[in-house]
Design a protein around this motif. Structure first.
Motif, mmCIF file in Angstrom:
data_model
loop_
_atom_site.group_PDB
_atom_site.id
_atom_site.type_symbol
_atom_site.label_atom_id
_atom_site.label_comp_id
_atom_site.label_asym_id
_atom_site.label_seq_id
_atom_site.Cartn_x
_atom_site.Cartn_y
_atom_site.Cartn_z
ATOM 1 N N LEU A 1 31.059 -50.657 7.463
ATOM 2 C CA LEU A 1 32.117 -49.819 8.047
ATOM 3 C C LEU A 1 33.506 -50.313 7.681
ATOM 4 O O LEU A 1 34.416 -49.512 7.432
ATOM 5 C CB LEU A 1 31.961 -49.774 9.575
ATOM 6 C CG LEU A 1 32.994 -48.931 10.319
ATOM 7 C CD1 LEU A 1 32.980 -47.482 9.826
ATOM 8 C CD2 LEU A 1 32.749 -48.983 11.829
ATOM 9 N N VAL B 1 26.167 -45.333 16.925
ATOM 10 C CA VAL B 1 27.131 -45.894 15.977
ATOM 11 C C VAL B 1 26.559 -45.859 14.567
ATOM 12 O O VAL B 1 27.224 -45.445 13.609
ATOM 13 C CB VAL B 1 27.510 -47.340 16.377
ATOM 14 C CG1 VAL B 1 28.212 -48.054 15.209
ATOM 15 C CG2 VAL B 1 28.419 -47.335 17.598
ATOM 16 N N GLN B 2 25.326 -46.304 14.424
ATOM 17 C CA GLN B 2 24.694 -46.320 13.100
ATOM 18 C C GLN B 2 24.609 -44.909 12.518
ATOM 19 O O GLN B 2 24.851 -44.709 11.316
ATOM 20 C CB GLN B 2 23.294 -46.940 13.217
ATOM 21 C CG GLN B 2 23.284 -48.421 13.557
ATOM 22 C CD GLN B 2 23.443 -48.707 15.040
ATOM 23 O OE1 GLN B 2 23.708 -47.803 15.842
ATOM 24 N NE2 GLN B 2 23.293 -49.975 15.414
ATOM 25 N N LEU C 1 33.610 -42.464 17.296
ATOM 26 C CA LEU C 1 33.511 -43.920 17.145
ATOM 27 C C LEU C 1 34.595 -44.627 17.946
ATOM 28 O O LEU C 1 34.343 -45.668 18.572
ATOM 29 C CB LEU C 1 33.596 -44.311 15.666
ATOM 30 C CG LEU C 1 32.337 -44.083 14.827
ATOM 31 C CD1 LEU C 1 32.624 -44.308 13.352
ATOM 32 C CD2 LEU C 1 31.205 -45.010 15.294
ATOM 33 N N ASP D 1 28.396 -53.243 17.535
ATOM 34 C CA ASP D 1 27.609 -52.364 16.668
ATOM 35 C C ASP D 1 28.383 -52.011 15.401
ATOM 36 O O ASP D 1 27.818 -51.959 14.295
ATOM 37 C CB ASP D 1 27.227 -51.089 17.408
ATOM 38 C CG ASP D 1 26.146 -51.317 18.463
ATOM 39 O OD1 ASP D 1 25.588 -52.430 18.509
ATOM 40 O OD2 ASP D 1 25.874 -50.377 19.234
ATOM 41 N N CYS D 2 29.663 -51.738 15.539
ATOM 42 C CA CYS D 2 30.478 -51.362 14.383
ATOM 43 C C CYS D 2 30.656 -52.515 13.404
ATOM 44 O O CYS D 2 30.877 -52.297 12.199
ATOM 45 C CB CYS D 2 31.855 -50.874 14.841
ATOM 46 S SG CYS D 2 31.848 -49.225 15.595
ATOM 47 N N GLN D 3 30.588 -53.732 13.907
ATOM 48 C CA GLN D 3 30.815 -54.909 13.052
ATOM 49 C C GLN D 3 29.585 -55.312 12.241
ATOM 50 O O GLN D 3 29.677 -56.212 11.405
ATOM 51 C CB GLN D 3 31.247 -56.096 13.918
ATOM 52 C CG GLN D 3 32.643 -55.947 14.496
ATOM 53 C CD GLN D 3 33.003 -57.071 15.451
ATOM 54 O OE1 GLN D 3 32.100 -57.688 16.051
ATOM 55 N NE2 GLN D 3 34.285 -57.345 15.614
ATOM 56 N N LEU E 1 40.176 -48.005 14.501
ATOM 57 C CA LEU E 1 38.885 -48.677 14.377
ATOM 58 C C LEU E 1 39.027 -50.018 13.662
ATOM 59 O O LEU E 1 38.390 -51.008 14.056
ATOM 60 C CB LEU E 1 37.903 -47.774 13.617
ATOM 61 C CG LEU E 1 37.350 -46.588 14.423
ATOM 62 C CD1 LEU E 1 36.645 -45.594 13.504
ATOM 63 C CD2 LEU E 1 36.391 -47.072 15.513
ATOM 64 N N CYS F 1 37.954 -53.361 15.699
ATOM 65 C CA CYS F 1 36.713 -54.014 15.284
ATOM 66 C C CYS F 1 36.901 -55.155 14.283
ATOM 67 O O CYS F 1 36.059 -56.076 14.232
ATOM 68 C CB CYS F 1 35.759 -52.984 14.676
ATOM 69 S SG CYS F 1 35.335 -51.636 15.780
ATOM 70 N N VAL G 1 28.217 -43.668 11.487
ATOM 71 C CA VAL G 1 28.690 -44.312 10.254
ATOM 72 C C VAL G 1 27.945 -43.753 9.052
ATOM 73 O O VAL G 1 28.523 -43.547 7.976
ATOM 74 C CB VAL G 1 28.527 -45.842 10.344
ATOM 75 C CG1 VAL G 1 28.898 -46.488 9.005
ATOM 76 C CG2 VAL G 1 29.404 -46.404 11.455
ATOM 77 N N VAL H 1 34.178 -47.607 20.999
ATOM 78 C CA VAL H 1 34.654 -48.998 20.896
ATOM 79 C C VAL H 1 35.774 -49.316 21.881
ATOM 80 O O VAL H 1 36.057 -50.499 22.119
ATOM 81 C CB VAL H 1 35.134 -49.322 19.461
ATOM 82 C CG1 VAL H 1 34.025 -49.080 18.448
ATOM 83 C CG2 VAL H 1 36.375 -48.537 19.090
#
Length: 328
Positions: A284, A241-242, A263, A276-278, A311, A315, A245, A267
């Motif tokens: 993001l 994820v990192q 992505l 992870d996205c948050q 997304l 998220c 992004v 999710v």
């Protein structure tokens, strides 16, 4: 015809084929009895069938000639550039011939794939290496028998190495194409891909400065995650994820659509992926809002826009707005 006629053996030579064709014509349900086939007609049919069989034989002979060119040692008096062109031409012809699945199988039996793997993929000339990778891809598509043979020979490891490190961009792109042909819809190939840390190769491919390699790496990642969501935890543990992004923070590119698609795969029904996205450190939410505003009204970016909206909903829905009153 008697009920047991279905057990008739198919003819194995031209004479038998001709006899079957004559009998089929005589057994026609036409209202008027058909006239016996003339000698001229029989001759024409015999020649036509012979030409069909000859064509298949000629293709096998062409493959043998191409392999003879690839097996030659040294220049034997020819200029190096001329020799390189001959090998490239041989590989291109083999790729064309092996679009026919029977020819792909014949090439394997003739030892052509082993030669391609052991010698051509390691050739000092990039033009030979990428054509060898192209040939492997042509033969492996939709051919489990060929795929298993190549996997047993360790071809996937070599192709992943070329994808990751070859100095020639075209070699890296074609090698990844061959990787795709060995792992998509192929359980043994996917297991080998995982054991060889293939997802890390895709991650680095998306971070390269080669546009086609970035796009094809992202596309294969989406395909694998969509078909095999059970491997999301493996990818998330790698920090995917990192990394994705981070790619999205680079100047906009058409391949961002595939990155956003990846992505979304990470999710969907996946708590860890959402978490992870948050992470505030990724920024993001702000990035997705910015992209959404930029992509609205652009028909060619409709799918990318939809990924952004998915997304945001998955998220960040329900989170308080920014100080300026807008959801970031």
């Amino acid at each position: 015809m008697a009920e047991g006629g279905g057990n008739r053996q198919h003819p194995h030579n031209l004479q038998g084929i001709l006899r079957m064709a004559v009998e089929a014509g005589s057994a026609s349900d036409a209202p008027a009895p058909s006239e016996p086939m003339s000698e001229e007609r029989k001759t024409w049919l015999r020649e036509a069938l012979a030409e069909v069989c000859k064509g298949q034989k000629d293709e096998v002979e062409q493959m043998k000639e191409c392999l003879a060119v690839l097996r030659r040692d040294g220049t034997k008096g020819r200029e190096g550039e001329e020799e390189e062109e001959e090998r490239e031409d041989a590989l291109e012809l083999l790729s064309e011939l092996c679009e026919n699945l029977d020819n792909a199988r014949d090439l394997m039996v003739l030892g052509g794939l082993d030669l391609c793997f052991s010698q051509c993929l390691s050739d000092p000339q990039g033009g030979v290496r990428w054509r060898a990778a192209q040939l492997i891809a042509s033969c492996a598509q939709n051919m489990p028998e060929v795929q298993c043979h190549l996997l047993n020979q360790g071809a996937l490891s070599r192709l992943l190495h070329l994808t990751d490190t070859d100095p020639q961009p075209t070699v890296r792109v074609k090698a990844l194409y061959a990787v795709s042909c060995l792992v998509r819809e192929q359980e043994a190939g996917l297991r080998a891909f995982l054991s060889l840390d293939g997802f890390s190769v895709l991650m680095r491919g998306m971070q390269s400065d080669i546009e086609k390699l970035r796009t094809k790496s992202a596309f294969l990642l989406v395909n694998l995650l969509t078909a095999h969501p059970e491997h999301r935890d493996t990818v998330l543990a790698m920090g995917m994820v990192q990394q994705l992004v981070s790619v999205l923070h680079s100047p906009h590119s058409p391949f961002h659509e595939h990155v956003l698609g990846a992505l979304c795969c990470l999710v969907d029904d996946c708590t860890q992926g959402v978490k992870d996205c948050q992470s505030p450190a990724l920024g993001l939410k702000e990035l997705l809002n910015q992209k959404t505003n930029e992509l609205k009204g652009k028909v060619e970016c409709q799918e990318e826009l939809e990924f952004c909206e998915r997304l945001l909903k998955a998220c960040f829905q329900g989170q308080p707005p920014d100080d300026n009153g807008m959801d970031r």
